[in-house]
Design an enzyme around this catalytic site. Structure first.
Site, PDB file in Angstrom:
ATOM      1  N   LYS A 121      41.521 -31.290  -0.269  1.00 10.25           N
ATOM      2  CA  LYS A 121      40.674 -32.475  -0.152  1.00 10.25           C
ATOM      3  C   LYS A 121      40.062 -32.834  -1.509  1.00 10.25           C
ATOM      4  O   LYS A 121      39.975 -34.007  -1.878  1.00 10.25           O
ATOM      5  CB  LYS A 121      39.590 -32.246   0.914  1.00 10.25           C
ATOM      6  CG  LYS A 121      40.158 -32.254   2.334  1.00 10.25           C
ATOM      7  CD  LYS A 121      39.193 -31.706   3.390  1.00 10.25           C
ATOM      8  CE  LYS A 121      39.922 -31.628   4.752  1.00 10.25           C
ATOM      9  NZ  LYS A 121      39.063 -31.069   5.818  1.00 10.25           N
ATOM     10  N   ASP A 149      33.714 -37.822   8.914  1.00  9.54           N
ATOM     11  CA  ASP A 149      34.592 -37.093   9.815  1.00  9.54           C
ATOM     12  C   ASP A 149      34.482 -37.602  11.256  1.00  9.54           C
ATOM     13  O   ASP A 149      35.290 -37.237  12.109  1.00  9.54           O
ATOM     14  CB  ASP A 149      34.238 -35.594   9.784  1.00  9.54           C
ATOM     15  CG  ASP A 149      35.377 -34.764   9.214  1.00  9.54           C
ATOM     16  OD1 ASP A 149      36.467 -35.328   9.036  1.00  9.54           O
ATOM     17  OD2 ASP A 149      35.172 -33.566   8.970  1.00  9.54           O
ATOM     18  N   GLN A 184      33.275 -28.539   6.617  1.00 11.47           N
ATOM     19  CA  GLN A 184      34.585 -27.972   6.951  1.00 11.47           C
ATOM     20  C   GLN A 184      34.463 -27.091   8.198  1.00 11.47           C
ATOM     21  O   GLN A 184      33.654 -26.165   8.234  1.00 11.47           O
ATOM     22  CB  GLN A 184      35.128 -27.176   5.756  1.00 11.47           C
ATOM     23  CG  GLN A 184      36.523 -26.594   5.986  1.00 11.47           C
ATOM     24  CD  GLN A 184      37.601 -27.667   6.155  1.00 11.47           C
ATOM     25  OE1 GLN A 184      37.612 -28.675   5.459  1.00 11.47           O
ATOM     26  NE2 GLN A 184      38.497 -27.461   7.109  1.00 11.47           N
TER      27      GLN A 184
END
Lengths: 289, 289
Positions: free
Chosen positions: A51, A118, A95
């Site tokens: 990422k 997200d 994460q």
């Protein structure tokens, strides 16, 4: 048979994002992504590295915080609040998975709604369910599944889509997105009876069950489109690492009957990362323009 | 063939709620429901009257506000905030639909999360999607669909359930609840191709499409369970009113093949009201005990 090439599709998205970011930089705005990584999981560290590299490619600033496995919830929350308040950070990524002693929902619902790139905040999931997509980000992996089909001009509306797997991260939000796109949607999971029969009816199959190469040729209708979201490591003595990655679909078999199929790796993986970048740029524009 | 009698099932729920409420009253706690009704719609006024009568039956206090059709959003919000702050009110119901000039989502998201007995707040919908049902209320009609099946000991887990209709009030939240109960779920709607064929595969059919008696005998698998959520008025010269209510299922035909079926009226309607009462008592206990 068409291979749905996620590297190709994601590169095209990243190229156009790079232009968008350059336009922003010309206005003295630089999109920033904050990444919070807890613990030592190898796969999580790999994903975060990918990422970060992708951010570099399109000129998105990176702010990452790596925290120890045994961190307590309140310290983690302080880190999130700092990112919520940092005006150079427009998107925040926590994460997953978090260590078992941390309440994941509590953490995710602390991320500022406008920085939730997200799309895992309960209110953003709720808006997705209510078909109010205007000002939210939706979860990256399901979004990537739709965008790769769009890239290859594969129609979703009116199609019978089947999702194998009902996780909060993939299956559930994917079902809501597909409904929004006017698909007829069936959600299957570990408790589904006659899974093979259900899958065989579908025009588009989304495999997100985390079972290595479970979906075989005789599960798939002739001409169906197959999107493989699984990532599983299997032993492979021919590789230096001793393993290779495969999906939830038996690619070699299924490509003989499918009209189009995503490979693993190189399918949904790169699309997920491209969506994270896209959402970060979108969030930046909402906050700064 | 079993008629799933919503009057019977809801009476049993109300009887047990009455006992719960009496126990609360003995502790000097009286559950209160605030109802907000905007405009002159006849059906809305009928529903509100039925809900108020049901509250009386189980000893729930009623606080209702009737507002004119042309009310502006900010005045409506003031009324909601008053109810949010009133400690005698434990649940708030905004009767839908609201007039077209009002932003329904904005209004519903203003209802205090803990008083949202209708479960329409985006964050509560999000928690439902995320399978976090512990401290929320879920929408009443889908909840009533599950509870009538429970009342008649009809298994949901592992069954293939089909929902015809994807509304925010019924179809969408019902799909999430059924997933939570381990059903395999298919959601169909106006854009579904081969609707009849899809419906015919299902073990349990939920009809919530608002199309008068659309689902016919040859749409239904022998032995399927049929839950009819539709309420449609059709002309009937034999009635004093000139009309009668029917569902989205052709009851007379379908009962010949179904193993169990809800009638309209007397099926899901009374269950929806019983769920509203149940959620109000639950919300009261969360706030007062």
């Amino acid at each position: 048979m068409l291979i749905l090439d996620g590297k190709n599709a994601s590169q095209s998205i990243k190229d156009s994002l790079k232009n968008e970011v350059n336009d922003l930089i010309a206005k003295n705005i630089k999109p920033g992504l904050g990444i919070i990584l807890v613990g030592e999981r190898k796969d999580s560290h790999t994903y975060v590295r990918m990422k970060k590299n992708a951010c570099k490619e399109v000129n998105i600033n990176n702010f990452d915080v790596i925290l120890p496995e045994n961190i307590d919830e309140s310290t983690l929350l302080i880190n999130i609040n700092e990112m919520n308040q940092n005006s150079e950070i427009h998107g925040i990524l926590v994460q997953l998975p978090l260590p078992a002693h941390i309440n994941e929902e509590k953490i995710l619902s602390q991320v500022s709604l406008i920085k939730d790139v997200d799309g895992f905040h309960p209110e953003n999931i709720g808006k997705l369910a209510l078909k109010r997509l205007e000002n939210i980000c939706v979860p990256c992996t399901p979004d990537g599944c739709l965008k790769i089909l769009d890239f290859y001009d594969i129609e979703i509306s009116g199609k019978h889509c089947i999702i194998v797997g009902r996780s909060n991260i993939v299956g559930m939000p994917l079902s809501l997105l597909l409904l929004h796109r006017n698909a007829t949607v069936t959600i299957c999971h570990s408790r589904t009876k006659d899974l093979q029969e259900q899958v065989k009816r579908a025009d588009i199959i989304f495999a997100a069950c985390g079972r290595t190469q479970m979906i075989k040729k005789n599960w798939v209708k002739e001409g169906a489109v197959v999107v493989d979201i699984g990532i599983n490591a299997i032993d492979d003595a021919t590789k230096k690492s001793g393993y290779r990655l495969v999906g939830d679909v038996d690619f070699a078999e299924v490509k003989e009957v499918a009209s189009a199929i995503t490979p693993v790796p190189g399918g949904i993986g790169p699309m997920t990362i491209a969506m994270l970048l896209e959402h970060t740029v979108k969030a930046c524009k909402r906050q700064c323009l």
